[in-house]
Design a protein around this motif. Structure first.
Motif, PDB file in Angstrom:
ATOM      1  N   LYS A  22       0.707  -1.309  -0.151  1.00  0.00           N
ATOM      2  CA  LYS A  22      -0.102   0.152   0.088  1.00  0.00           C
ATOM      3  C   LYS A  22       0.694   1.297   0.091  1.00  0.00           C
ATOM      4  O   LYS A  22       0.221   2.507   0.076  1.00  0.00           O
ATOM      5  CB  LYS A  22      -1.084   0.112   1.003  1.00  0.00           C
ATOM      6  N   GLY A  23       2.041   1.207  -0.187  1.00  0.00           N
ATOM      7  CA  GLY A  23       2.903   2.346   0.258  1.00  0.00           C
ATOM      8  C   GLY A  23       4.365   2.082   0.252  1.00  0.00           C
ATOM      9  O   GLY A  23       4.930   0.789   0.184  1.00  0.00           O
ATOM     10  N   ALA A  24       5.247   2.889   0.160  1.00  0.00           N
ATOM     11  CA  ALA A  24       6.796   3.047   0.322  1.00  0.00           C
ATOM     12  C   ALA A  24       7.339   3.741   1.509  1.00  0.00           C
ATOM     13  O   ALA A  24       6.767   4.906   2.091  1.00  0.00           O
ATOM     14  CB  ALA A  24       7.320   3.101  -0.718  1.00  0.00           C
ATOM     15  N   VAL A  25       8.239   3.604   2.083  1.00  0.00           N
ATOM     16  CA  VAL A  25       9.152   4.196   3.192  1.00  0.00           C
ATOM     17  C   VAL A  25      10.552   4.322   2.862  1.00  0.00           C
ATOM     18  O   VAL A  25      11.200   3.355   2.396  1.00  0.00           O
ATOM     19  CB  VAL A  25       8.952   3.546   4.538  1.00  0.00           C
ATOM     20  N   TYR A  26      11.136   5.384   3.108  1.00  0.00           N
ATOM     21  CA  TYR A  26      12.595   5.585   2.753  1.00  0.00           C
ATOM     22  C   TYR A  26      13.143   5.878   4.130  1.00  0.00           C
ATOM     23  O   TYR A  26      12.709   6.775   4.859  1.00  0.00           O
ATOM     24  CB  TYR A  26      12.883   6.705   1.773  1.00  0.00           C
ATOM     25  N   LEU A  27      14.103   5.082   4.467  1.00  0.00           N
ATOM     26  CA  LEU A  27      14.928   5.463   5.697  1.00  0.00           C
ATOM     27  C   LEU A  27      16.323   6.128   5.231  1.00  0.00           C
ATOM     28  O   LEU A  27      16.836   5.445   4.674  1.00  0.00           O
ATOM     29  CB  LEU A  27      15.119   4.178   6.490  1.00  0.00           C
ATOM     30  N   LYS A  28      16.498   7.135   5.933  1.00  0.00           N
ATOM     31  CA  LYS A  28      17.853   7.877   5.622  1.00  0.00           C
ATOM     32  C   LYS A  28      18.761   7.161   6.192  1.00  0.00           C
ATOM     33  O   LYS A  28      20.071   7.088   5.906  1.00  0.00           O
ATOM     34  CB  LYS A  28      17.908   9.329   6.180  1.00  0.00           C
ATOM     35  N   GLU A  29      18.537   6.380   7.324  1.00  0.00           N
ATOM     36  CA  GLU A  29      19.595   5.429   7.958  1.00  0.00           C
ATOM     37  C   GLU A  29      18.787   4.224   8.647  1.00  0.00           C
ATOM     38  O   GLU A  29      17.609   4.789   8.800  1.00  0.00           O
ATOM     39  CB  GLU A  29      20.332   6.250   9.217  1.00  0.00           C
ATOM     40  N   GLY A  30      19.335   3.040   8.787  1.00  0.00           N
ATOM     41  CA  GLY A  30      18.529   1.988   9.389  1.00  0.00           C
ATOM     42  C   GLY A  30      18.916   0.803   8.762  1.00  0.00           C
ATOM     43  O   GLY A  30      18.562  -0.232   9.481  1.00  0.00           O
ATOM     44  N   CYS A  31      19.795   0.770   7.820  1.00  0.00           N
ATOM     45  CA  CYS A  31      20.279  -0.805   7.301  1.00  0.00           C
ATOM     46  C   CYS A  31      21.369  -1.073   7.748  1.00  0.00           C
ATOM     47  O   CYS A  31      22.551  -0.366   7.764  1.00  0.00           O
ATOM     48  CB  CYS A  31      20.149  -0.522   5.769  1.00  0.00           C
ATOM     49  N   ILE A  32      21.637  -2.346   8.423  1.00  0.00           N
ATOM     50  CA  ILE A  32      22.850  -2.655   9.286  1.00  0.00           C
ATOM     51  C   ILE A  32      23.128  -4.308   8.620  1.00  0.00           C
ATOM     52  O   ILE A  32      22.324  -5.046   8.254  1.00  0.00           O
ATOM     53  CB  ILE A  32      22.855  -2.632  10.523  1.00  0.00           C
TER      54      ILE A  32
END
Length: 214
Positions: A131-141
């Motif tokens: 139903k949508g998208a989210v962009y994380l500026k930081e958060g992938c490890i």
């Protein structure tokens, strides 16, 4: 025999052995191989699945966590994507994506090795739901390898929360894992978590036992 019963028997055997071991070197720990997954805030759950949406349980995990039925697609900076990434519940205060080093290469990203929750300055990532998208500026490890313990297990092993130990796998690969962080909490079940890259390289599967050698 169901896999859950096998895991339970394995833990009972390890506990019995460890009760007869002296503190320190020689403490046995079962392995849990952790595949790529995501933790989300409720706000991001609703952004991806719709207003008011609640995660649904697929499988209970330790410490009150659960694998949800819901999966999403993660997209790297070069628009390289990995589909069917499972969400773990319950919701958290901050969203976080945990991948392996191989996943990071596939996504075309430089992803740091971090302890769970330490996302400041980590890699950006996009998450796409139905139903949508989210962009994380930081958060992938890439998650730092670690061992979950109850206070009782920590006392038996002669370690405390935050300690860094080495762990040995006695198989044909004869692997020693350094920089393994001890995490202690009343809700934890004894288990060392490594990612799929580490498990494949060492020829280890979930349920394999390893030994703390400090």
């Amino acid at each position: 025999m169901e896999s859950n019963n096998i895991e339970l028997i394995t833990r009972m055997v390890i506990q019995a052995i460890n009760q007869n071991e002296k503190k320190g070197d020689g403490f046995m720990v079962p392995i849990g191989v952790s595949a790529r997954h995501i933790h989300l805030t409720q706000e991001h759950v609703e952004a991806l699945f719709g207003p008011g949406y609640q995660l649904t349980k697929k499988k209970e995990l330790m410490g009150g966590q659960f694998a949800s039925n819901e999966t999403v697609t993660i997209v790297g900076l070069k628009l390289r994507a990995i589909e069917n990434v499972r969400i773990l519940g319950p919701v958290r205060k901050a969203s976080q994506v945990e991948v392996s080093a191989t996943d990071a290469i596939k996504l075309g990203m430089n992803v740091p090795v971090r302890e769970s929750g330490d996302v400041a300055g980590s890699a950006p990532i996009a998450i796409v739901g139905p139903k949508g998208a989210v962009y994380l500026k930081e958060g992938c490890i890439v998650a730092m390898r670690h061992i979950h313990m109850s206070p009782k297990d920590a006392q038996a092993a002669g370690v405390k929360d935050g300690d860094i130990v080495s762990v040995k796998a006695d198989n044909e690969r004869g692997t020693i894992f350094n920089q393994v962080k001890i995490r202690v909490d009343d809700s934890f079940t004894l288990e060392m978590h490594i990612d799929t890259d580490e498990a494949n390289a060492a020829k280890i599967a979930t349920g394999t036992t390893v030994t703390i050698i400090k």
